[in-house]
Write an enzyme that holds these catalytic residues in place. Structure first.
Site, PDB file in Angstrom:
ATOM      1  N   SER A   1      -7.885   7.836   2.852  1.00  0.00           N
ATOM      2  CA  SER A   1      -7.995   7.403   4.248  1.00  0.00           C
ATOM      3  C   SER A   1      -7.361   6.018   4.423  1.00  0.00           C
ATOM      4  O   SER A   1      -7.637   5.103   3.646  1.00  0.00           O
ATOM      5  CB  SER A   1      -9.477   7.362   4.640  1.00  0.00           C
ATOM      6  OG  SER A   1      -9.625   6.980   5.979  1.00  0.00           O
TER       7      SER A   1
ATOM      8  N   GLU B   1       1.021   3.942   1.939  1.00  0.00           N
ATOM      9  CA  GLU B   1       1.609   4.322   3.223  1.00  0.00           C
ATOM     10  C   GLU B   1       2.736   3.369   3.609  1.00  0.00           C
ATOM     11  O   GLU B   1       3.786   3.800   4.102  1.00  0.00           O
ATOM     12  CB  GLU B   1       0.540   4.322   4.328  1.00  0.00           C
ATOM     13  CG  GLU B   1      -0.597   5.280   4.082  1.00  0.00           C
ATOM     14  CD  GLU B   1      -1.773   4.685   3.311  1.00  0.00           C
ATOM     15  OE1 GLU B   1      -2.880   5.229   3.446  1.00  0.00           O
ATOM     16  OE2 GLU B   1      -1.593   3.686   2.575  1.00  0.00           O
TER      17      GLU B   1
ATOM     18  N   CYS C   1      -6.326   2.254   5.356  1.00  0.00           N
ATOM     19  CA  CYS C   1      -6.994   0.993   5.666  1.00  0.00           C
ATOM     20  C   CYS C   1      -6.551   0.522   7.054  1.00  0.00           C
ATOM     21  O   CYS C   1      -5.705   1.139   7.699  1.00  0.00           O
ATOM     22  CB  CYS C   1      -6.647  -0.052   4.607  1.00  0.00           C
ATOM     23  SG  CYS C   1      -4.926  -0.622   4.715  1.00  0.00           S
TER      24      CYS C   1
ATOM     25  N   CYS D   1      -2.692  -0.132   7.221  1.00  0.00           N
ATOM     26  CA  CYS D   1      -1.886   1.090   7.236  1.00  0.00           C
ATOM     27  C   CYS D   1      -2.093   1.866   8.528  1.00  0.00           C
ATOM     28  O   CYS D   1      -1.131   2.389   9.097  1.00  0.00           O
ATOM     29  CB  CYS D   1      -2.187   1.938   6.009  1.00  0.00           C
ATOM     30  SG  CYS D   1      -1.668   1.108   4.480  1.00  0.00           S
TER      31      CYS D   1
ATOM     32  N   HIS E   1       0.843  -1.197   0.000  1.00  0.00           N
ATOM     33  CA  HIS E   1       0.000   0.000   0.000  1.00  0.00           C
ATOM     34  C   HIS E   1       0.878   1.246   0.000  1.00  0.00           C
ATOM     35  O   HIS E   1       2.060   1.187   0.334  1.00  0.00           O
ATOM     36  CB  HIS E   1      -0.909   0.001   1.224  1.00  0.00           C
ATOM     37  CG  HIS E   1      -1.982  -1.036   1.172  1.00  0.00           C
ATOM     38  ND1 HIS E   1      -3.162  -0.897   1.846  1.00  0.00           N
ATOM     39  CD2 HIS E   1      -2.055  -2.229   0.530  1.00  0.00           C
ATOM     40  CE1 HIS E   1      -3.926  -1.951   1.620  1.00  0.00           C
ATOM     41  NE2 HIS E   1      -3.271  -2.783   0.835  1.00  0.00           N
TER      42      HIS E   1
END
Length: 157
Positions: free
Chosen positions: A87, A64, A89, A92, A62
């Site tokens: 936003s 992040e 998950c 993350c 991901h």
């Protein structure tokens, strides 16, 4: 030394979010999911990253997580702000909490609500910008690639 005002923070936050948006666009152009992230400490970018799930065939790559990996090993994170276009998950958000990142700036949460509440409940300061560029890019991606969006977000909406 100049005073840090709310206006200064907002200007800096929007500037760093633009860098995160550029990372998201990079992922999109590579055929991936358009989520970008930037890590900043004391006003300086220390790492950038973007979602690489598709490009690397890696389900945990991901945006992040990629950014945190690119920052390399650190002993402390409390002076870091993490900028992310979408936003976070659960995974993350958990990484943000685990590493003690105290401030997160989110581009948008309309496409995916994510775990902002969890972050706040765990003492993380979260600023939601509701950034039009982040929103538009994600809306375009979802319209053009509903299969990839479903794969990325499956069961997490």
């Amino acid at each position: 030394m100049g005073r840090i005002t709310h206006q200064t923070l907002e200007t800096d936050d929007r500037s760093f979010m633009q860098l995160a948006c550029e990372q998201a666009l990079k992922s999109y152009r590579e055929g991936g999911i358009p989520v970008g992230a930037v890590m900043v400490e004391n006003g300086k970018v220390i790492a950038v990253g973007h979602n690489r799930r598709v490009q690397d065939n890696d389900p945990v790559a991901h945006g992040e997580i990629n950014c945190i990996r690119n920052a390399g090993r650190r002993t402390r994170y409390e002076n870091v702000t993490l900028y992310t276009t979408l936003s976070p998950c659960m995974m993350c958000a958990g990484s943000i909490i685990q590493f003690g990142i105290k401030r997160v700036v989110v581009g948008e949460d309309r496409s995916y609500r994510g775990y902002i509440r969890l972050l706040r409940d765990c003492g993380v300061e979260v600023l939601l910008l509701d950034d039009e560029n982040c929103r538009r890019l994600m809306e375009e991606f979802i319209a053009d690639h509903p299969d990839l969006w479903d794969e990325n977000i499956a069961g997490n909406s």
